[in-house]
Scaffold this motif. Sequence first.
Motif, PDB file in Angstrom:
ATOM      1  N   ILE A 118      85.625  64.680  15.007  1.00 26.82           N
ATOM      2  CA  ILE A 118      84.909  64.096  13.873  1.00 26.82           C
ATOM      3  C   ILE A 118      85.279  64.803  12.576  1.00 26.82           C
ATOM      4  O   ILE A 118      85.595  64.174  11.562  1.00 26.82           O
ATOM      5  N   GLU A 119      85.233  66.143  12.614  1.00 30.89           N
ATOM      6  CA  GLU A 119      85.519  66.878  11.380  1.00 30.89           C
ATOM      7  C   GLU A 119      86.977  66.718  10.955  1.00 30.89           C
ATOM      8  O   GLU A 119      87.299  66.873   9.768  1.00 30.89           O
ATOM      9  N   ASN A 120      87.869  66.379  11.876  1.00 29.32           N
ATOM     10  CA  ASN A 120      89.272  66.141  11.533  1.00 29.32           C
ATOM     11  C   ASN A 120      89.555  64.669  11.199  1.00 29.32           C
ATOM     12  O   ASN A 120      90.719  64.297  11.038  1.00 29.32           O
ATOM     13  N   ASN A 121      88.495  63.851  11.149  1.00 26.95           N
ATOM     14  CA  ASN A 121      88.623  62.419  10.810  1.00 26.95           C
ATOM     15  C   ASN A 121      89.562  61.685  11.763  1.00 26.95           C
ATOM     16  O   ASN A 121      90.346  60.823  11.357  1.00 26.95           O
ATOM     17  N   GLU A 122      89.475  62.041  13.055  1.00 24.78           N
ATOM     18  CA  GLU A 122      90.310  61.392  14.056  1.00 24.78           C
ATOM     19  C   GLU A 122      89.629  60.177  14.659  1.00 24.78           C
ATOM     20  O   GLU A 122      90.279  59.352  15.306  1.00 24.78           O
ATOM     21  N   MET A 123      88.316  60.047  14.476  1.00 24.31           N
ATOM     22  CA  MET A 123      87.577  58.921  15.055  1.00 24.31           C
ATOM     23  C   MET A 123      87.321  57.859  14.002  1.00 24.31           C
ATOM     24  O   MET A 123      87.182  58.148  12.804  1.00 24.31           O
ATOM     25  N   TYR A 124      87.257  56.642  14.467  1.00 21.97           N
ATOM     26  CA  TYR A 124      86.977  55.513  13.569  1.00 21.97           C
ATOM     27  C   TYR A 124      86.292  54.424  14.386  1.00 21.97           C
ATOM     28  O   TYR A 124      86.241  54.486  15.626  1.00 21.97           O
ATOM     29  N   LEU A 125      85.772  53.445  13.692  1.00 25.26           N
ATOM     30  CA  LEU A 125      85.064  52.340  14.329  1.00 25.26           C
ATOM     31  C   LEU A 125      85.890  51.061  14.212  1.00 25.26           C
ATOM     32  O   LEU A 125      86.465  50.764  13.162  1.00 25.26           O
ATOM     33  N   ALA A 126      85.924  50.314  15.303  1.00 27.42           N
ATOM     34  CA  ALA A 126      86.475  48.954  15.301  1.00 27.42           C
ATOM     35  C   ALA A 126      85.307  47.998  15.541  1.00 27.42           C
ATOM     36  O   ALA A 126      84.324  48.347  16.205  1.00 27.42           O
ATOM     37  N   TYR A 127      85.417  46.794  14.999  1.00 24.69           N
ATOM     38  CA  TYR A 127      84.297  45.862  15.031  1.00 24.69           C
ATOM     39  C   TYR A 127      84.738  44.574  15.728  1.00 24.69           C
ATOM     40  O   TYR A 127      85.659  43.883  15.273  1.00 24.69           O
ATOM     41  N   GLN A 128      84.066  44.253  16.865  1.00 25.31           N
ATOM     42  CA  GLN A 128      84.404  43.035  17.613  1.00 25.31           C
ATOM     43  C   GLN A 128      83.400  41.932  17.261  1.00 25.31           C
ATOM     44  O   GLN A 128      82.177  42.141  17.320  1.00 25.31           O
ATOM     45  N   PRO A 129      83.909  40.751  16.895  1.00 23.66           N
ATOM     46  CA  PRO A 129      82.995  39.668  16.486  1.00 23.66           C
ATOM     47  C   PRO A 129      82.104  39.193  17.635  1.00 23.66           C
ATOM     48  O   PRO A 129      82.516  39.165  18.796  1.00 23.66           O
ATOM     49  N   VAL A 130      80.880  38.809  17.270  1.00 23.05           N
ATOM     50  CA  VAL A 130      79.939  38.148  18.173  1.00 23.05           C
ATOM     51  C   VAL A 130      79.592  36.807  17.527  1.00 23.05           C
ATOM     52  O   VAL A 130      79.135  36.772  16.380  1.00 23.05           O
ATOM     53  N   VAL A 131      79.827  35.688  18.270  1.00 25.92           N
ATOM     54  CA  VAL A 131      79.689  34.368  17.671  1.00 25.92           C
ATOM     55  C   VAL A 131      78.626  33.559  18.403  1.00 25.92           C
ATOM     56  O   VAL A 131      78.276  33.849  19.547  1.00 25.92           O
ATOM     57  N   ASP A 132      78.165  32.524  17.733  1.00 24.16           N
ATOM     58  CA  ASP A 132      77.215  31.584  18.338  1.00 24.16           C
ATOM     59  C   ASP A 132      77.962  30.727  19.355  1.00 24.16           C
ATOM     60  O   ASP A 132      79.031  30.186  19.056  1.00 24.16           O
ATOM     61  N   ALA A 133      77.406  30.642  20.554  1.00 24.13           N
ATOM     62  CA  ALA A 133      78.110  29.917  21.627  1.00 24.13           C
ATOM     63  C   ALA A 133      78.264  28.437  21.311  1.00 24.13           C
ATOM     64  O   ALA A 133      79.251  27.808  21.730  1.00 24.13           O
ATOM     65  N   GLY A 134      77.301  27.864  20.592  1.00 23.96           N
ATOM     66  CA  GLY A 134      77.364  26.434  20.318  1.00 23.96           C
ATOM     67  C   GLY A 134      78.230  26.102  19.137  1.00 23.96           C
ATOM     68  O   GLY A 134      79.113  25.237  19.210  1.00 23.96           O
ATOM     69  N   THR A 135      78.046  26.787  18.014  1.00 28.33           N
ATOM     70  CA  THR A 135      78.759  26.457  16.774  1.00 28.33           C
ATOM     71  C   THR A 135      80.027  27.267  16.577  1.00 28.33           C
ATOM     72  O   THR A 135      80.899  26.883  15.804  1.00 28.33           O
ATOM     73  N   GLY A 136      80.111  28.412  17.248  1.00 27.62           N
ATOM     74  CA  GLY A 136      81.252  29.295  17.027  1.00 27.62           C
ATOM     75  C   GLY A 136      81.140  30.081  15.755  1.00 27.62           C
ATOM     76  O   GLY A 136      82.096  30.753  15.347  1.00 27.62           O
ATOM     77  N   GLY A 137      80.009  30.006  15.109  1.00 26.34           N
ATOM     78  CA  GLY A 137      79.811  30.733  13.866  1.00 26.34           C
ATOM     79  C   GLY A 137      79.596  32.221  14.113  1.00 26.34           C
ATOM     80  O   GLY A 137      79.011  32.625  15.115  1.00 26.34           O
ATOM     81  N   LEU A 138      80.056  33.044  13.159  1.00 30.41           N
ATOM     82  CA  LEU A 138      79.949  34.503  13.273  1.00 30.41           C
ATOM     83  C   LEU A 138      78.496  34.932  13.052  1.00 30.41           C
ATOM     84  O   LEU A 138      77.896  34.584  12.027  1.00 30.41           O
ATOM     85  N   THR A 139      77.956  35.657  14.020  1.00 28.32           N
ATOM     86  CA  THR A 139      76.580  36.158  13.882  1.00 28.32           C
ATOM     87  C   THR A 139      76.518  37.670  13.672  1.00 28.32           C
ATOM     88  O   THR A 139      75.519  38.197  13.205  1.00 28.32           O
ATOM     89  N   GLY A 140      77.607  38.368  14.031  1.00 25.73           N
ATOM     90  CA  GLY A 140      77.598  39.812  13.862  1.00 25.73           C
ATOM     91  C   GLY A 140      78.818  40.445  14.492  1.00 25.73           C
ATOM     92  O   GLY A 140      79.734  39.767  14.977  1.00 25.73           O
ATOM     93  N   PHE A 141      78.814  41.776  14.471  1.00 29.39           N
ATOM     94  CA  PHE A 141      79.895  42.557  15.081  1.00 29.39           C
ATOM     95  C   PHE A 141      79.283  43.644  15.965  1.00 29.39           C
ATOM     96  O   PHE A 141      78.187  44.153  15.681  1.00 29.39           O
ATOM     97  N   GLU A 142      80.021  44.005  16.999  1.00 25.23           N
ATOM     98  CA  GLU A 142      79.660  45.192  17.771  1.00 25.23           C
ATOM     99  C   GLU A 142      80.577  46.334  17.346  1.00 25.23           C
ATOM    100  O   GLU A 142      81.810  46.186  17.374  1.00 25.23           O
ATOM    101  N   ALA A 143      79.974  47.456  16.911  1.00 24.75           N
ATOM    102  CA  ALA A 143      80.759  48.623  16.494  1.00 24.75           C
ATOM    103  C   ALA A 143      81.234  49.374  17.738  1.00 24.75           C
ATOM    104  O   ALA A 143      80.433  49.789  18.576  1.00 24.75           O
TER     105      ALA A 143
END
Length: 788
Positions: A542-567
């Motif tokens: 962490i202190e060496n800034n080696e870690m980072y976050l990627a964000y995977q989309p979470v969508v509505d099953a019916g519309t396919g619209g973006l509802t959020g991300f999982e970090a």
Amino acid sequence: MTSLAEPSAAESTTASPAWRPLLGLAEGADPAEWGRIRATQIHAGRQFVLFLLAANLVGAALIVMLFAHATPTLMLGGWAAVTIVVAVAAAMRRLATPKAADGYATVADLRGAVGEGVALAAVWSVPALMFGAQPGSAAAYGMWMVLSLLMTATAIAMAPLALATMAFLGLLGTIVGIRLAVAGDVVAASTTVLFTVLLVIACLNRARSLVMIRAAQMALGERDETVSLLLREFEESGADWLWETDAARRVVKASPRFAFACGLDPLAINGMPFLQVLAGPTWESGNFSAGLRLLAEKLKARDSFRDLRLPVHVKGEERWWEIAASPRFDERGSFCGFRGVGSDVTEQRASADKINRMARFDTLTGLPNRLQVNETLVRAMAEAEKWGSRCGFMMIDLDRFKAVNDTLGHPIGDRLLSRVSERLSQLMGDSAMCGRLGGDEFAVVIRDARDAHAVEALAHRIIETLSHPYEVDQHTLHVGASVGLAIGPRDGRTAEMLIRSADLALYRAKDAGRGVYRAYEPQLHVQAEERRVLEMALRKAIENNEMYLAYQPVVDAGTGGLTGFEALLRWTHPKLGAISPAKFIPLAEEARLIGPIGEWVLRTACAEAAQWPSHIRVAVNASPDQLQNPGFVSEVVSALAHSGLSPERLELEVTESVFMHEGLGATRTLERVLDLGVRLSLDDFGTGYSSLGYLSRTRFSSIKIDRSFVQAASKGVREAIAIIRAVVALAKSLEMATTAEGVETEAEHQMVQDLGCTKVQGYYFGRPLPVEEARTLANRWDEARAAA
């Protein structure tokens, strides 16, 4: 009583007496010892009091005779009367002191004699100052002779009272010397002063000798008292005795106590071989103990010995004796036997054996403890090395034992461990020994492990036997066992290395799902070293800034619209490259690093989500270790406050393992987080210890269906389809959303949509994205939503 190991005050005084206490100018280092010495000084001064009185009277008479015609009668008679009074008073005061020399006297008692010396010096100074004898005259010569004799007599009689004697001699000698110097007789004055100094030195030496003699007597007295006490204790003790042999090693002068200890008649024991007396029934068979053989060698070599312990048989009972002896020689140097002492140490040996057992056996199970297991393994390795054989070491860890302790309490857990130890003991053969290392860890040392199939069969029997149910206090308990095996010296040249190898094998067995047996393989050390290096790097990631976050989309099953991300947490090491979360997340939990890492993830995700459109949420995984931390709620509050993110846009994902240890406070922590307005999602439902009770009691907003069910359902597995339908129906009844994970194709998307899932997450809708791409995607969906 003074210790024999340290010099007493009397012994110290003997070596170098202090002058100030000797003169009575100060108290000694040991007031009691010096009190006795001062009493001796005063007593010695009392012994010569009549001699000193006679010297004063005779001297006074001689002075009167010398100056009868030259000095007025009244003056001469008055001086003589005063001198007699002072001399008699000093004598009476000396005679009033105690007659014995073994009492105690204070410093004041010793100083009191100084007045006597000053008074005598004052009255004897009068003739030199007032009787007018001319230097060189017969009267003057006679007076100097009388004074010299008187000073000598005083130095002899009052030497033990050194300070009083010095006062008399110093004062009288000084006055006489001054008188002679004033009269012009410098030679006589110098001689008088020198004579006075010599008398003072002689007085001090005599006083010093007296003190040293008295101190030596006191030291000897203390030694005599100590020896007498030891002898008295020896004579009064029934557990010790003296023994003696002649040159042929036959008993002579047997004491009644020695005969009683041997269980023999005092008359019959004399003349018997000493070794026969000790050997008892084994004398005829020759089956002697090692201690008796050592004693025979010492007697044969005529060597001194001590603390020699050996078993003896007294009236059919085995006793343990401790004996010591030295050879005896006559005045011509000829050997004439041994003389020694003996003690019955049976009780002491029993106590030592008990202590030794407590040090080497587990008090709960009665099995050998870690110390004895290590000692046994060391011996087994030495034997294997010596004969070119093999030995084995198994480490056994109970599965699910902690759950028993947490739910039913430690008393039940302790009784369960006792049952486990009983089953283990029954499995051990002649070449195997089991022990408890601590907690729920056990070990087995196999002295002969040449038969690999037999060793493997033993491991499987251990797992099978320990996995059978246990009935403990009306509870039916189910625990299993995992076993790790290492073979020496192949897997380790020392006991420590072999234990380490077995531990690595056990770790591999646990990773394999528990309830299995694994043998050590060389690559396990490589993996262990890799884990060690990885843990060291993880502590600085962490202190060496080696870690980072990627964000995977979470969508509505019916519309396919973006509802959020999982970090999702990612780690790229500058040398090791990208490291899989499946590898470093469990390591972080094991190394207690998940707390600070999880806090960083929470703060970073909230800060990033605050820049997204207001309808898009962020989901952050929370480990059981984080939820068991009482400060976790404060971390959530702080992350929301610093980022400005509204609580309803944050969703915490937890797994079912959180609820396995409800007593650790995880459920209470979740309730406090929910009270903030944060949403809660149950991740990987159905893959662990699922409990519908927790679903009804905890306010989850959604349930995530694990990708393994999605993948199986897409292949037509009926059980997986039924589970997904059941979870969806359960979620609807509890007013919860359902998120299907791992959706990778259009067909899978259509399937989970048909099954009723409300949200979808997977590669079909997007892989985990870098922060810039996730932010762009969120803004694009927001613009599309606004345009619609």
